[in-house]
Design an enzyme around this catalytic site. Structure first.
Site, mmCIF file in Angstrom:
data_model
loop_
_atom_site.group_PDB
_atom_site.id
_atom_site.type_symbol
_atom_site.label_atom_id
_atom_site.label_comp_id
_atom_site.label_asym_id
_atom_site.label_seq_id
_atom_site.Cartn_x
_atom_site.Cartn_y
_atom_site.Cartn_z
ATOM 1 N N ARG A 151 0.830 -1.222 0.000
ATOM 2 C CA ARG A 151 0.000 0.000 0.000
ATOM 3 C C ARG A 151 0.859 1.265 0.000
ATOM 4 O O ARG A 151 0.544 2.251 0.655
ATOM 5 C CB ARG A 151 -0.947 0.036 1.211
ATOM 6 C CG ARG A 151 -1.938 -1.094 1.271
ATOM 7 C CD ARG A 151 -2.943 -1.068 0.113
ATOM 8 N NE ARG A 151 -3.754 -2.275 0.163
ATOM 9 C CZ ARG A 151 -3.410 -3.430 -0.400
ATOM 10 N NH1 ARG A 151 -2.290 -3.527 -1.103
ATOM 11 N NH2 ARG A 151 -4.194 -4.472 -0.304
ATOM 12 N N SER A 179 -11.453 -0.246 3.257
ATOM 13 C CA SER A 179 -10.704 -0.604 4.470
ATOM 14 C C SER A 179 -10.161 0.673 5.095
ATOM 15 O O SER A 179 -9.443 1.426 4.436
ATOM 16 C CB SER A 179 -9.544 -1.525 4.124
ATOM 17 O OG SER A 179 -10.043 -2.655 3.459
ATOM 18 N N GLU A 201 -5.594 3.795 6.452
ATOM 19 C CA GLU A 201 -5.249 3.611 5.034
ATOM 20 C C GLU A 201 -5.590 4.836 4.177
ATOM 21 O O GLU A 201 -4.744 5.312 3.431
ATOM 22 C CB GLU A 201 -5.929 2.352 4.470
ATOM 23 C CG GLU A 201 -5.469 2.071 3.047
ATOM 24 C CD GLU A 201 -6.192 0.934 2.350
ATOM 25 O OE1 GLU A 201 -6.036 -0.214 2.768
ATOM 26 O OE2 GLU A 201 -6.909 1.225 1.380
HETATM 27 C C1 LIG Z 1 -15.690 -0.164 -0.947
HETATM 28 C C2 LIG Z 1 -14.217 0.040 -1.160
HETATM 29 C C3 LIG Z 1 -13.388 -1.053 -1.362
HETATM 30 C C4 LIG Z 1 -12.013 -0.896 -1.572
HETATM 31 N N1 LIG Z 1 -11.226 -2.006 -1.755
HETATM 32 C C5 LIG Z 1 -9.891 -1.873 -1.938
HETATM 33 C C6 LIG Z 1 -9.053 -3.035 -2.124
HETATM 34 O O1 LIG Z 1 -9.524 -4.164 -2.152
HETATM 35 N N2 LIG Z 1 -7.727 -2.829 -2.272
HETATM 36 C C7 LIG Z 1 -7.154 -1.584 -2.280
HETATM 37 O O2 LIG Z 1 -5.932 -1.487 -2.436
HETATM 38 N N3 LIG Z 1 -7.931 -0.479 -2.117
HETATM 39 C C8 LIG Z 1 -9.266 -0.588 -1.949
HETATM 40 N N4 LIG Z 1 -10.048 0.524 -1.764
HETATM 41 C C9 LIG Z 1 -9.417 1.850 -1.761
HETATM 42 C C10 LIG Z 1 -9.489 2.578 -3.123
HETATM 43 O O3 LIG Z 1 -10.506 2.047 -3.916
HETATM 44 C C11 LIG Z 1 -8.173 2.493 -3.891
HETATM 45 O O4 LIG Z 1 -7.136 3.049 -3.133
HETATM 46 C C12 LIG Z 1 -8.259 3.209 -5.242
HETATM 47 O O5 LIG Z 1 -7.105 2.962 -6.002
HETATM 48 C C13 LIG Z 1 -8.436 4.717 -5.105
HETATM 49 O O6 LIG Z 1 -8.754 5.209 -6.377
HETATM 50 P P1 LIG Z 1 -9.401 6.618 -6.584
HETATM 51 O O7 LIG Z 1 -9.383 6.908 -8.051
HETATM 52 O O8 LIG Z 1 -10.708 6.693 -5.919
HETATM 53 O O9 LIG Z 1 -8.327 7.570 -5.857
HETATM 54 P P2 LIG Z 1 -8.617 8.810 -4.918
HETATM 55 O O10 LIG Z 1 -9.235 8.351 -3.658
HETATM 56 O O11 LIG Z 1 -9.308 9.876 -5.685
HETATM 57 O O12 LIG Z 1 -7.102 9.285 -4.629
HETATM 58 C C14 LIG Z 1 -6.267 8.518 -3.793
HETATM 59 C C15 LIG Z 1 -4.874 9.144 -3.804
HETATM 60 O O13 LIG Z 1 -4.298 8.999 -5.098
HETATM 61 C C16 LIG Z 1 -3.962 10.286 -5.646
HETATM 62 N N5 LIG Z 1 -4.255 10.213 -7.081
HETATM 63 C C17 LIG Z 1 -5.405 9.775 -7.656
HETATM 64 N N6 LIG Z 1 -5.281 9.825 -8.990
HETATM 65 C C18 LIG Z 1 -4.046 10.338 -9.261
HETATM 66 C C19 LIG Z 1 -3.347 10.648 -10.461
HETATM 67 N N7 LIG Z 1 -3.873 10.458 -11.674
HETATM 68 N N8 LIG Z 1 -2.101 11.174 -10.355
HETATM 69 C C20 LIG Z 1 -1.523 11.391 -9.134
HETATM 70 N N9 LIG Z 1 -2.141 11.101 -7.972
HETATM 71 C C21 LIG Z 1 -3.392 10.585 -8.039
HETATM 72 C C22 LIG Z 1 -4.842 11.274 -4.906
HETATM 73 O O14 LIG Z 1 -4.274 12.569 -4.921
HETATM 74 C C23 LIG Z 1 -4.862 10.655 -3.525
HETATM 75 O O15 LIG Z 1 -3.649 10.974 -2.866
HETATM 76 C C24 LIG Z 1 -11.436 0.397 -1.571
HETATM 77 C C25 LIG Z 1 -12.276 1.520 -1.391
HETATM 78 C C26 LIG Z 1 -13.656 1.349 -1.190
HETATM 79 C C27 LIG Z 1 -14.534 2.553 -1.019
#
Ligand SMILES: Cc1cc2nc3c(=O)[nH]c(=O)nc-3n(C[C@H](O)[C@H](O)[C@H](O)COP(=O)(O)OP(=O)(O)OC[C@H]3O[C@@H](n4cnc5c(N)ncnc54)[C@H](O)[C@@H]3O)c2cc1C
Length: 340
Positions: A166, A240, A336
């Site tokens: 992570r 999580s 996380e």
């Molecule tokens: C129901 C649920 C289940 C989940 N299950 C998992 C799982 O099984 N495994 C897991 O690892 N995670 C899980 N997550 C967490 C999450 O889905 C992941 O971390 C996902 O990759 C976040 O994507 P996002 O586009 O929503 O990022 P955001 O939440 O919008 O951003 C997260 C971070 O990444 C940065 N970021 C986003 N896009 C970019 C970009 N293009 N360039 C630079 N920085 C960027 C943001 O600035 C921020 O710091 C879960 C979340 C939920 C709500």
């Protein structure tokens, strides 16, 4: 210049539905627009924040004085089609699970166990997302970024991203330095292997399937996750809420002696990973109603917004859980999602 909005309600952009307003928000659909947004931010003397699907962030209340880039760059391009693998370059704004579904339909393996993770492709390198034994780092060939200081596109090879559990450079020394614009993944044409997880094995045992297809693995993961993780469309959460703590082998073995029901996972020769959800559940906090927030009834690791939570509620519940788990096990949980 891309479309700009002002005083935008954050709750629509956060799966936990907590937060105030973004001062400015730009929907960015191509790399040229990035330079323009950064010029605007310098003009206004405000920092930039890159937003994907908002599924791993807890936002503050009030007005957040940021220029927010809502990442919407699309794209799906086969870069190399070799005997045993295919390299695909995908736009950062593509929904991750749409991409997983496409690769499964193409009979390519490597990310099927990460089905149904919310969010965008561009966020997968940031925290090196993972599930059921697969991690983004195992298929990422390279990450294309917009280098903010030099106003130029740059390619980072996998080894340059310092991927760990992570974690990556994008959360550490490179934070605020790059915007991820696309990611290239190497997917395998070989027969997939069943994820080595008790829940997945049980699922296929019950169905009497010894060698599941890729589509069957994807369906299994989606089904299993449905029972453990609330769909953000129905129940607001950030997934999580705590990382699985990594402890020394001796600490893990002592815990196993005292609590034989705990499942511990080896990380390397010296360290083991303990399920944070198990620790919270054993501390008596599964399904606990804290008022504005609860731990999810089916999974103690997930914090659910009961509808009216504000940032201070999230902080307070976080502290109560961390303290209760520490008092019982002497292990400190780490959050996380990012707090912004
Ligand atoms: C129901 C649920 C289940 C989940 N299950 C998992 C799982 O099984 N495994 C897991 O690892 N995670 C899980 N997550 C967490 C999450 O889905 C992941 O971390 C996902 O990759 C976040 O994507 P996002 O586009 O929503 O990022 P955001 O939440 O919008 O951003 C997260 C971070 O990444 C940065 N970021 C986003 N896009 C970019 C970009 N293009 N360039 C630079 N920085 C960027 C943001 O600035 C921020 O710091 C879960 C979340 C939920 C709500």
């Amino acid at each position: 210049m891309s479309e700009m909005q002002e005083y935008v309600d954050i709750r629509k952009y956060s799966t936990l539905q907590v937060g105030g307003q973004f001062r400015y928000l730009f929907r960015v659909t191509n790399t040229d627009e990035l330079g323009e947004v950064y010029s605007f931010s310098r003009e206004k003397d405000l920092p930039v924040f890159v937003l994907g699907g908002g599924s791993n962030i807890v936002f503050h209340d009030g007005v957040l004085h940021y220029v927010v880039i809502k990442m919407e760059i699309q794209g799906f391009q086969i870069i190399e089609d070799a005997h045993e693998h295919i390299d695909i370059k995908v736009g950062a704004g593509v929904a991750w699970d749409t991409f997983v579904a496409q690769t499964v339909a193409m009979e390519l393996s490597g990310i099927e166990a990460m089905s149904a993770i919310p969010g965008t492709v561009g966020a997968t390198p940031v925290q090196n997302v993972g599930a059921y034994g697969q991690e983004a780092k195992d298929t990422i060939v390279s990450v294309e970024v917009f280098d903010i200081e030099n106003n130029a596109i740059k390619i980072l090879a996998n080894a340059e991203c310092a991927f760990a559990y992570r974690d990556s450079i994008f959360k550490n020394e490179a934070k605020g330095k790059y915007v991820i614009t696309s990611v290239t993944y190497r997917l395998s044409k070989k027969v997939p292997t069943m994820p080595n997880y008790p829940g997945v094995k049980k699922y296929f045992d019950e169905k009497k399937i010894a060698h599941p297809t890729l589509q069957e693995i994807r369906t299994a993961i989606i089904d299993i996750r449905k029972n453990k993780l609330p769909d953000p469309k129905d129940i607001p959460s950030a997934g999580s809420f705590f990382k699985n703590p990594i402890v020394s082998r001796s600490t893990a073995e002592k815990l196993k002696e005292e609590h034989p029901s705990v499942t511990i996972f080896p990380v390397d020769d010296e360290r083991m990973k303990i399920p944070a959800g198990w620790l919270i559940e054993q501390a008596g906090l599964k399904g606990k109603d804290f008022g504005a927030l609860s731990t999810y009834i089916h999974n103690a690791l997930v914090l659910v917004n009961n509808g009216s939570a504000v940032f201070a509620d999230v902080e307070s519940v976080r502290d109560q859980i961390v303290t209760t788990v520490f008092d019982k096990f002497g292990i400190t949980l780490e959050v996380e999602p990012e707090f912004v």
